[in-house]
Design a protein around this motif. Structure first.
Motif, short mmCIF file in Angstrom:
data_model
loop_
_atom_site.label_atom_id
_atom_site.label_comp_id
_atom_site.label_asym_id
_atom_site.label_seq_id
_atom_site.Cartn_x
_atom_site.Cartn_y
_atom_site.Cartn_z
N UNK A 1 0.65 -1.20 0.03
CA UNK A 1 0.03 0.02 0.01
C UNK A 1 0.81 1.33 -0.09
N UNK A 2 2.17 1.04 0.18
CA UNK A 2 3.15 2.29 0.09
C UNK A 2 4.32 1.96 0.10
N UNK A 3 5.18 2.91 -0.54
CA UNK A 3 6.65 2.80 -0.54
C UNK A 3 7.18 4.06 -0.10
N UNK A 4 7.86 4.23 0.95
CA UNK A 4 8.23 5.32 1.51
C UNK A 4 9.90 5.47 1.43
N UNK A 5 10.46 6.61 0.75
CA UNK A 5 11.76 6.85 0.82
C UNK A 5 12.06 7.56 2.10
N UNK A 6 13.27 7.55 2.59
CA UNK A 6 13.96 8.19 3.68
C UNK A 6 12.86 8.00 4.98
N UNK A 7 12.53 6.89 5.32
CA UNK A 7 11.94 6.66 6.63
C UNK A 7 12.73 6.61 7.51
N UNK A 8 12.78 7.87 8.18
CA UNK A 8 13.88 8.09 9.31
C UNK A 8 13.66 7.25 10.75
N UNK A 9 12.55 6.57 10.81
CA UNK A 9 12.36 5.89 12.29
C UNK A 9 12.39 4.42 12.08
N UNK A 10 12.64 3.97 10.93
CA UNK A 10 12.54 2.54 10.61
C UNK A 10 13.83 1.78 10.29
N UNK A 11 14.83 2.10 11.27
CA UNK A 11 15.94 1.42 11.33
C UNK A 11 17.38 2.29 10.78
N UNK A 12 18.51 1.70 10.76
CA UNK A 12 19.70 2.39 10.84
C UNK A 12 19.77 3.25 9.37
N UNK A 13 20.56 4.31 9.26
CA UNK A 13 20.85 4.93 8.08
C UNK A 13 19.50 5.30 7.14
N UNK A 14 19.90 5.61 5.83
CA UNK A 14 18.74 5.78 4.92
C UNK A 14 18.06 4.99 4.64
N UNK A 15 16.82 4.83 4.55
CA UNK A 15 16.08 3.34 4.43
C UNK A 15 14.91 3.72 3.54
N UNK A 16 14.45 2.88 2.64
CA UNK A 16 13.25 2.99 2.21
C UNK A 16 12.41 1.85 2.80
N UNK A 17 11.19 2.17 3.08
CA UNK A 17 10.08 1.18 3.70
C UNK A 17 8.96 0.81 2.61
N UNK A 18 8.65 -0.52 2.73
CA UNK A 18 7.80 -1.10 1.75
C UNK A 18 6.70 -1.52 2.79
#
Lengths: 673, 281
Positions: free
Chosen positions: B7-24
């Motif tokens: 339902x979403x892909x979010x780039x630069x999810x800052x609270x989902x783990x270390x470093x710069x992340x993309x969250x699915x």
């Protein structure tokens, strides 16, 4: 900040110094004499203005200098100015503006040393009158300081700016007076240049000799920063806050070393501590910049100050060299009021002389030629011609330029004193810069037309009808163009390729074009206020943009589109080769304030900035906004006097902006990440 | 090739783990937590989502619709000039998704970041995720899970990812069932696996006022981590009133049985006295 700084800050924040403002203008007869040459009029007006200034001190004043004269009449009467305007091209207000003076040398030698080099020629007389006016003015400040028992301040004013500054405090006080006098000469957007480079020797000296602790130095620095915020409302600008009081920190030194020093770091910390709009900070970085420096910068971003703005040495320096700047000068670049690259003490560049509307060009080429061609590739030669034609037409209007001379400002520029040549007539570099507005929207239009007309089933006539009707009755088509076609900012080569191409065409169009001052033209990605002007004459566009939607400011994605996120955004916007289009104009990213909740998140934002620099982006500026807060501030301005936002190349107080700019910032906030 | 619904892909999810992340964000969840702020992640089917705030009532969506009941055909979506409608829930093949994520690879490698699978409940689509991971060698993978899945799948997941962020909402089984709709026995069983395993993990506790923010629940929670294994820290996420914002957008009503305006209590001492690092987000 310590108690003394806090006291000065609140004194001026409550606008106590406004009580000393003089509304009665000093007599104009001394300088509005038709027999006098223009440069002499400027000198005499500076003298009149400074003679009528009255010393004002904040309680516990550390760095003195507060303006009281609210207005500065022109050196010409209306008729004279009208005649000049008919015979000449006048840029903006017609005065010397947007330069980076060489403060370092003047602070180091003192004004008297410069005075000794003048002779009895009329131009040198004008310079001497200017110097004497500044020294008389200083001497009255000194007397007033002595009278109220501020003997330390009085002693400093005895020495500077007449003699070489010997200490950090003297250097700051000297700078304050020199800078103050530029405003009184009628110049504006007087930037503060490479502050950490020309003042570090004084700080180093004082620290090495135990004359100052770092805390003492911080107090002095903060006092200087405060003094920059005292007269903001008296400066010319498009909007309040647009005053050009920017400093540049870090970056390569002329001899190729890293210039980031202790003072650079102190400036970042002082700015975070004071939370005021001036001075605006530019941070020069490169692929060698450690993450910790980006983190300090991000701490400022978090506060919502709208700066620092980052400049990439790896791109800017070779870009400037390619334009013909000497390597040591290119390495020494500073920033103009917003984001144009200029050379301290040597550049009389006019980097914002005009602007090309890329959305406008693409829009008109499409309206004229789309029915004749079978692909975007067939359209591109027309685009290229139109860009060339637009640039040539603009360049033709910039002839017989007249700029009101500034003998005092000329003291800060290479060769002006020696050659008796006013800075208004030129210096080592005399290049003109053109902004390019709406490049992202222009690229979006091409990509949308490619998809809809050449690869879809939309006829040219129905597309035009939809545009003519501002998409009324064509909602499905508008949705398709706006949301289902590729958009710049989503790391999509189908659209990014056009931005790369348009910027290349722009740089080719200005190539080999010279101006009447022997300079060249520079292409860039800025917009200044043109983004509002260019949008208002455009109508609906084929990227699905409604007529009433503004164009993006500077080098930024179209408004009201769906973006995949900041990683894709910076990849798209770092893609072109900026070395060939280095007039300036940053990518602006708006972050929601919720991004900055902890230190880990700050590190991540810093890493994102670093990625943009590593990818070859030229300039970046981050904002922190909270859309609900902005909307509330429109309704209750009295509750938001402190709310600072970035506008196009500068930060200002939100509640002091015109509504159209407020609305634009709110629109941008809808794209926050 | 397997497909998944996202339902979403979010780039630069800052609270989902270390470093710069993309969250699915994987669609579909077996839990029904009353404080859920991603209600479009609950159903495993596509859903129409409408943001009404900016609607100009042009009527284009009504003219486009020919159905009595919404079948998520998307006709109204593609005629909204303001883009206020979308279908939450897009089907991706594992390869398509991997290619999309690899576009961000430069950002991951320089920052110690990577990809995070969240939801919904990503474990519901584990076999799809596992195939995606096949195309993402060398990329740091994190997962945000409720831990509500069978032990076998959970154990397999533990061996395939680099970081697990797992929720522990309530210890009391009756209350757990009341507020999340499911028993917590599977969750606690999987937690045991986590403590005994080598995969670094973070425990997340949403702090819901009057539900689980009392000292007793925190003490019971902290007590589980006497021997925490590869635990990095415990993160506390205080409830925020905006959690309910998206319910009306998918035609649901937000009806939590707790006081949404109350400020949750934050008890850190049960963790600190056991030397467990905490972070309040």
């Amino acid at each position: 900040m310590n108690e003394r700084i806090r006291q000065i800050r609140s004194w001026q924040f409550e606008k106590n110094h406004h009580a000393f403002r003089q509304t009665k203008l000093p007599p104009i007869d001394s300088y509005r004499d038709k027999k006098l040459p223009d440069y002499m009029r400027t000198a005499l007006r500076l003298k009149t203005a400074l003679d009528h200034e009255k010393p004002v001190f904040a309680p516990g004043e550390i760095i003195a200098g507060t303006r009281t004269l609210a207005e500065l009449p022109m050196i010409y009467d209306d008729d004279e100015w009208e005649q000049i305007g008919k015979a000449h091209y006048i840029h903006e207000r017609g005065t010397v503006t947007n330069l980076s003076p060489d403060y370092g040398t003047v602070i180091q030698t003192g004004l008297l040393h410069l005075r000794e080099q003048t002779d009895d020629s009329p131009y040198h007389q004008a310079m001497r009158i200017s110097i004497d006016a500044v020294l008389d003015f200083t001497s009255r400040y000194r007397q007033a300081a002595a009278d109220m028992g501020a003997s330390e301040l009085a002693n400093i004013l005895m020495r500077v700016p007449a003699y070489p500054a010997a200490t950090f405090r003297e250097a700051l006080q000297s700078l304050r007076i020199l800078h103050y006098a530029m405003w009184c000469e009628g110049n504006y957007h007087n930037t503060l240049g490479r502050f950490d480079q020309y003042l570090m020797p004084y700080l180093q000296h004082d620290l090495d000799h135990g004359a100052l602790t770092e805390e003492d130095a911080m107090e002095l620095l903060e006092a200087f920063f405060l003094s920059c915020n005292r007269d903001s409302d008296l400066y010319f600008g498009m909007q309040q806050g647009d005053n050009g009081q920017s400093i540049v920190l870090g970056g390569m030194t002329p001899d190729g070393k890293s210039g980031y020093n202790q003072l650079s770091e102190m400036c970042l910390k002082a700015s975070a501590d004071l939370r005021l709009i001036d001075p605006k900070i530019n941070l020069r970085v490169s692929r060698d910049t450690p993450l910790d420096i980006y983190k300090l910068g991000t701490q400022l971003t978090k506060l919502g100050l709208g700066f620092p703005q980052y400049e990439n040495d790896d791109i800017a320096i070779p870009g400037l060299v390619a334009l013909g700047y000497r390597e040591e000068d290119a390495r020494n670049y500073a920033m103009a009021a917003c984001w144009e690259f200029i050379i301290p003490g040597k550049g009389m560049d006019i980097p914002n002389i005009g602007a090309v509307s890329f959305a406008g060009i693409i829009h008109s080429v499409i309206r004229e030629k789309l029915s004749e061609v079978h692909s975007i590739d067939e359209l591109l030669p027309y685009v290229e011609n139109k860009i060339k034609k637009t640039v040539l037409e603009l360049a033709e209007t910039y002839h017989d330029l007249y700029i009101i001379p500034s003998p005092f400002m000329s003291l800060f520029f290479d060769g002006c004193l020696k050659n008796k040549k006013d800075i208004s007539l030129g210096c080592v570099y005399n290049n003109f810069g053109l902004h390019g507005t709406g490049i992202a929207t222009a690229s979006d239009i091409l990509a949308a037309v490619d998809a809809a007309v050449f690869h879809g089933n939309i006829s040219v006539s129905s597309l035009f009808e939809a545009l003519d009707r501002n998409f009324k009755g064509f909602e499905e088509l508008q949705h398709y163009l706006k949301f289902d076609c590729p958009k710049m900012g989503n790391d999509d080569i189908r659209v990014d390729q056009y931005a790369v191409l348009l910027l290349h065409m722009f740089s080719q169009a200005v190539k080999n074009l010279s101006n009447e001052r022997g300079g060249i033209y520079r292409a860039g990605t800025g917009s200044a206020m043109y983004y509002i002007w260019h949008a208002s004459s455009l109508g609906a566009t084929a990227d699905g943009r409604s007529a009433e939607t503004p164009l993006p400011a500077n080098w930024a994605p179209s408004l009201n589109i769906r973006l995949e996120g900041p990683i894709s955004l910076i990849k798209s916007f770092a893609r072109p080769d900026f070395k060939e289009a280095i007039n300036g104009g940053p990518l602006t990213i708006e972050f929601s304030d919720s991004v900055f909740r902890n230190d880990e998140a700050i590190t991540k934002v810093a890493q994102l900035v670093r990625l943009f620099i590593e990818l070859g982006g030229h300039q970046l500026q981050l904002n922190t906004v909270n859309r609900d807060q902005l909307l509330d501030a429109q309704k209750h301005p009295e509750a938001y006097r402190n709310l600072i936002v970035r506008v196009w190349g500068w930060s200002g107080y939100f509640v002091e902006l015109d509504k159209c700019y407020q609305d634009h910032i709110i629109k941008r906030a809808e794209l926050t990440i | 090739m397997k497909t998944g619904i996202i339902f979403d892909i979010k780039e630069f999810a800052v609270y989902d783990g270390p470093g710069i992340r993309t969250t699915v964000f994987m669609k579909g969840c077996p839990l029904r937590c009353q404080w859920c702020h991603n209600p479009e992640g609950l159903s495993p089917k596509p859903q129409l989502m409408i943001s009404p705030a900016a609607c100009i009532h042009c009527g284009a969506c009504q003219n486009a619709c020919h159905h009595k009941m919404c079948i998520t055909c998307g006709a109204c979506v593609s005629c909204c000039p303001l883009g206020l409608r979308r279908i939450a829930g897009t089907v991706w093949t594992s390869k398509e998704l991997a290619l999309r994520l690899l576009k961000n690879q430069q950002a991951f490698s320089g920052s110690g970041g990577g990809v995070t699978f969240s939801g919904g409940e990503p474990m519901m689509q584990w076999s799809f995720i596992e195939q995606v991971l096949y195309y993402l060698p060398g990329i740091h993978i994190a997962i945000e899970t409720s831990g509500y899945t069978d032990v076998k799948t959970f154990s397999r997941m533990c061996s395939k990812v680099n970081l697990i962020m797992m929720d522990i909402k309530l210890i009391n089984p009756i209350n757990h069932k009341k507020y999340t709709g499911v028993d917590n026995d599977r969750i606690l069983m999987n937690l045991k696996l986590l403590k005994e395993g080598n995969t670094p993990y973070i425990i997340r506790i949403p702090l819901i006022p009057g539900v689980n923010d009392d000292e007793n629940n925190m003490e019971e929670t902290a007590a589980i981590f006497e021997k925490p294994g590869s635990l990095i820290r415990v993160e506390l996420l205080p409830y925020h009133i905006t959690a309910g914002a998206k319910y009306s957008m998918i035609g649901l009503e937000y009806q939590p049985q707790f006081d949404t305006s109350a400020k949750p209590e934050i008890w850190l001492s049960p963790f600190h006295k056991r030397s467990i690092p905490t972070l309040v987000l």
